[in-house]
Design an enzyme around this catalytic site. Structure first.
Site, short mmCIF file in Angstrom:
data_model
loop_
_atom_site.label_atom_id
_atom_site.label_comp_id
_atom_site.label_asym_id
_atom_site.label_seq_id
_atom_site.Cartn_x
_atom_site.Cartn_y
_atom_site.Cartn_z
CD GLU A 112 -2.78 -0.98 -0.15
OE1 GLU A 112 -3.25 0.11 -0.49
OE2 GLU A 112 -2.88 -2.00 -0.84
CD GLU A 169 -2.57 -3.77 -7.42
OE1 GLU A 169 -2.30 -4.58 -6.54
OE2 GLU A 169 -2.88 -2.59 -7.18
ZN LIG Z 1 -2.30 -2.64 -4.94
#
Ligand SMILES: [Zn+2]
Length: 250
Positions: A112, A169
Site C-alpha cells: 500500500e 500492482e
Molecule cells: Zn495494490
C-alpha cells in the site's frame, strides 16, 4: 519501475486533499466508535509502520516530509490502503479474516505504501479531476485554482476505491517486498497473503452460491489479483531475500 507520468496535480494539492479526506473518514469512524478501539492491534500496526517508513525515501525522497498516520477501523471489510502523503488505514476485517502475521501485515502495508510512493493515487486523482471538470490539460495546469474542493475530494475518494492497473500492482508488489525485507520482515509472507486472499475469496463465492451471502474481499476489487501474481513475487524474491537475511541476522 517508475513513478506515474500523468501528474497534472501538484503533489502538495493531492496530499492536502487526501489528508482532508482521510481526516473526515477517521472522524466519521471515531463518532461511530469504530476508530482504534483495539489498542493492541493499533500498536502492532504502528510498530510495523515505524519499521517500514524509514526505507520509503529510497522510492520517493519526498516521503521523508510526509506526515504519516496509521489507524485501524473496526469494519468487516477486508481492506487496507495508504492515501497519498502516507495516510494508512487498516480494517479489522483484513486482520481477522486472514489471521495475518506481522510479516504478512508488513508486506500488505509495504504494498500500500508502494502505491503512495509511486504516486499511483496522484496519477489517478489527476485523471479524475480532468474527467470531472472536463477541462483541457493546459487550462488545468495554468488554472488549478478553479478546481473545486468537491472535485478534489471526489477524486481523492476514487483514488482508493478503484482498482489499480496491473502494472501498478506489480510495481507496488516490488516496493512492498523490498520495504518488508529491509525492515527485517520475511518477504515470502507476500505469497501466503495472496494464497489466503484467494482461499477467502473462494470460500465466500461458495457460500454465495449456497445463498449464504458473503461478499468478495474488498481488497481484491481494488487490487485485482492475477494468476501470474504469485509467480512474479516468487521470481523477485531472490532479489530481496539477501536484504531480509542481512537485517534478520543483524
Ligand atoms: Zn495494490
Amino acid at each position: 519501475m517508475q513513478r506515474s507520468r500523468l501528474l497534472l496535480l501538484p503533489a502538495s494539492t493531492v496530499e492536502r486533499s487526501a489528508g482532508q479526506q482521510y481526516g473526515q473518514l477517521m472522524r466519521a469512524a471515531s463518532q461511530r466508535g469504530l476508530l482504534n478501539n483495539d489498542p493492541q492491534q493499533v500498536e502492532r500496526l504502528r510498530a510495523i509502520a515505524r519499521e517500514l517508513i524509514p526505507h520509503s525515501t529510497r522510492f520517493n525522497p519526498e516521503a521523508g516530509k510526509w506526515r504519516w498516520e496509521v489507524n485501524l477501523i473496526a469494519s468487516k471489510s477486508v481492506n487496507a490502503f495508504c492515501m497519498p502523503g502516507g495516510k494508512i488505514a487498516f480494517f479489522t476485517g483484513i486482520l481477522d479474516s486472514l489471521q495475518l502475521t506481522d510479516d504478512e501485515i508488513a508486506t500488505i502495508m509495504g504494498h500500500e505504501i508502494g502505491h503512495a510512493l509511486l504516486e499511483h493515487g496522484r496519477a489517478r486523482m489527476s485523471q479524475q479531476v480532468l474527467k470531472s471538470v472536463g477541462i483541457s490539460v493546459a487550462a488545468a495546469v495554468f488554472n488549478l485554482g478553479q478546481i473545486s474542493t468537491e472535485v478534489l475530494a471526489q477524486a481523492a475518494n476514487l483514488a482508493v476505491s478503484l482498482p489499480y492497473a496491473r502494472q501498478q500492482e506489480s510495481d507496488a508488489d516490488l516496493v512492498g517486498l523490498e520495504l518488508a525485507a529491509r525492515a527485517g520482515h520475511d518477504p515470502r509472507a507476500a505469497i501466503s497473503v495472496w494464497q489466503k486472499m484467494a482461499r477467502l475469496s473462494q470460500s465466500r463465492a461458495q457460500a454465495g452460491a449456497k445463498g449464504a451471502g458473503g461478499q468478495p474481499p474488498q481488497f481484491l476489487s481494488t487490487h485485482p489479483s492475477h494468476t501470474s501474481r504469485i509467480h512474479e513475487i516468487e521470481a523477485n524474491l531472490p532479489r530481496v531475500m539477501p536484504l531480509y537475511r542481512m537485517k534478520a541476522g543483524s
